[in-house]
Write an enzyme that holds these catalytic residues in place. Sequence first.
Site, PDB file in Angstrom:
ATOM      1  N   GLY A 178      83.164  98.523 104.489  1.00 48.28           N
ATOM      2  CA  GLY A 178      83.676  98.746 105.841  1.00 48.28           C
ATOM      3  C   GLY A 178      82.593  99.249 106.788  1.00 48.28           C
ATOM      4  O   GLY A 178      82.548  98.854 107.957  1.00 48.28           O
ATOM      5  N   THR A 179      81.721 100.097 106.290  1.00 48.20           N
ATOM      6  CA  THR A 179      80.668 100.656 107.144  1.00 48.20           C
ATOM      7  C   THR A 179      79.763  99.555 107.680  1.00 48.20           C
ATOM      8  O   THR A 179      79.463  99.505 108.883  1.00 48.20           O
ATOM      9  CB  THR A 179      79.838 101.685 106.329  1.00 48.20           C
ATOM     10  OG1 THR A 179      80.721 102.722 105.907  1.00 48.20           O
ATOM     11  CG2 THR A 179      78.703 102.267 107.151  1.00 48.20           C
TER      12      THR A 179
ATOM     13  N   HIS B  84      87.690  98.530  98.591  1.00 47.36           N
ATOM     14  CA  HIS B  84      88.067  99.684  97.742  1.00 47.36           C
ATOM     15  C   HIS B  84      89.260 100.460  98.278  1.00 47.36           C
ATOM     16  O   HIS B  84      89.738 101.389  97.625  1.00 47.36           O
ATOM     17  CB  HIS B  84      86.865 100.596  97.469  1.00 47.36           C
ATOM     18  CG  HIS B  84      86.413 101.470  98.593  1.00 47.36           C
ATOM     19  ND1 HIS B  84      86.762 102.794  98.677  1.00 47.36           N
ATOM     20  CD2 HIS B  84      85.618 101.221  99.662  1.00 47.36           C
ATOM     21  CE1 HIS B  84      86.183 103.330  99.747  1.00 47.36           C
ATOM     22  NE2 HIS B  84      85.491 102.394 100.367  1.00 47.36           N
TER      23      HIS B  84
ATOM     24  N   CYS C 171      84.313 110.875 104.046  1.00 47.49           N
ATOM     25  CA  CYS C 171      82.945 110.719 104.536  1.00 47.49           C
ATOM     26  C   CYS C 171      82.445 111.972 105.235  1.00 47.49           C
ATOM     27  O   CYS C 171      81.278 112.112 105.492  1.00 47.49           O
ATOM     28  CB  CYS C 171      82.848 109.551 105.500  1.00 47.49           C
ATOM     29  SG  CYS C 171      83.385 108.064 104.732  1.00 47.49           S
TER      30      CYS C 171
HETATM   31  N1  PLP Z   1      86.515 102.773 108.458  1.00 51.36           N
HETATM   32  C1  PLP Z   1      87.556 103.499 108.025  1.00 51.36           C
HETATM   33  C2  PLP Z   1      88.741 103.681 108.913  1.00 51.36           C
HETATM   34  C3  PLP Z   1      87.524 104.080 106.753  1.00 51.36           C
HETATM   35  O1  PLP Z   1      88.564 104.809 106.341  1.00 51.36           O
HETATM   36  C4  PLP Z   1      86.371 103.883 105.952  1.00 51.36           C
HETATM   37  C5  PLP Z   1      86.273 104.517 104.621  1.00 51.36           C
HETATM   38  O2  PLP Z   1      86.731 105.624 104.420  1.00 51.36           O
HETATM   39  C6  PLP Z   1      85.327 103.094 106.444  1.00 51.36           C
HETATM   40  C7  PLP Z   1      85.442 102.557 107.703  1.00 51.36           C
HETATM   41  C8  PLP Z   1      84.103 102.828 105.639  1.00 51.36           C
HETATM   42  O3  PLP Z   1      84.357 101.903 104.620  1.00 51.36           O
HETATM   43  P1  PLP Z   1      83.392 101.801 103.351  1.00 51.36           P
HETATM   44  O4  PLP Z   1      83.656 103.012 102.523  1.00 51.36           O
HETATM   45  O5  PLP Z   1      83.800 100.535 102.671  1.00 51.36           O
HETATM   46  O6  PLP Z   1      82.007 101.724 103.871  1.00 51.36           O
END
Ligand code: PLP
Length: 414
Positions: free
Chosen positions: A90-91, A220, A344
């Site tokens: 997601g990041t 995930h 995070c």
């Molecule tokens: N965006 C949101 C709303 C999230 O909850 C998260 C993860 O907690 C992310 C982005 C980031 O995703 P990833 O952990 O796959 O990088």
Amino acid sequence: MNEKENELENEEGAEGEQGPRVIYLDYAATTPVHPDVILEMIPYFTDNFANPYSLHSCGQQAKGAVEDARGKIGNIIGAASEEIIFTSGGTEADNLAIKGVAYANADRGNHIITTSVEHPAVREACKSLQSKGFEITFMPVDSYGMVDPQAVKKAITAKTILISVMFANNEVGTIQPIAEIGAIAREKGVYFHTDAVQCVGHIPINVEELGVSLLSMSAHKLYGPKGVGALYVKDCTKMLQLMNGGEQERNLRAGTENVPSIVGFGKAVDIAGEDLEAEAARLTVLRDALIKGIQEKVQHTRLNGHPTKRLPNSVNIGIDFVRGDSVALGLDVEGVAVSTGSACSSGNAGPSPVLLAMGLSKDDARSSVRLSLGRDTSQEVVNYVLELLPTVVARFRKMSPAYDKFLKEGGKGK
Ligand code: PLP
């Protein structure tokens, strides 16, 4: 062990080789990989390990598996498979969407609109652009964490190239009025990105109906593997790649695809799609029972986030006179895993920027706990937590000078 604990021990499975089973209520942070997803992935580490860009038949087989997953992921959000770009999560999807559009459209304008409650992946991507001369508007939210579409409309200028508003908040679960903002973005001819990492596989999504041009996902969060995600990029969106290299992923994301994880992502989406609405309805009932139970059994608490426009699995509660991290640790000792907010930013002792943006005081923001439900959450789990939580809270309140003062003053003012 009392009768309830006994019941749960049986339900959750007895103490195994890896120690006692934990009651996991942190599905918003991550989910366990579904056993069928693991089985689907294994052959792509062993027999079908080829590079999907290789011309030989083994490579073509791997490519077929990637394309099959792409189709499934497109399907669950109503997109064409060519519109799905695989990323490392997601990041990366958020960064690609925001920086990719910003750099490719800088000749048209330098203004981006986002909100004050975004995940750090969006917030920090925007701040990084700000340091490079882009103008960023961080829209305020109301006390539920909701952004006003009309305020977004008013914030659009001739220089606005992108709006990025998350679909649902990862800390409080509030679902934003995405379709309304999408209609405004379309009318104004501005690209619209939504971070739907907490939503895909959990609630129905259709990119056409929502009017989004870019949408971020992560495997995930839906019982797939970590380290793989995707960005939906609507056809005709002018984008720049962030990573230079090969021509993979429509030239938007260089690097050999993570074939086993992509296959796992596809399988996870398939499984989620089988009973998406039924599972959302089941979790909504449990979520509401948990909220009601906490409010009945623990005095001086408040629900953070919108009471109804919220993710089916998301509960975030402010508990006066205690710190959320203390309660989370107290529950952890008892074998219940919850969090204080975003995984995070845990480890960062400051109050949540999301809760502060919703107007909470620093003390109230620090007193919040997030419980997020998932596939293994049953009514018995909810009942067990409702038995345990008042004891844990009472334990910490006993040590709280503020609570002591409050009681001495006759228990008024809260
Ligand atoms: N965006 C949101 C709303 C999230 O909850 C998260 C993860 O907690 C992310 C982005 C980031 O995703 P990833 O952990 O796959 O990088």
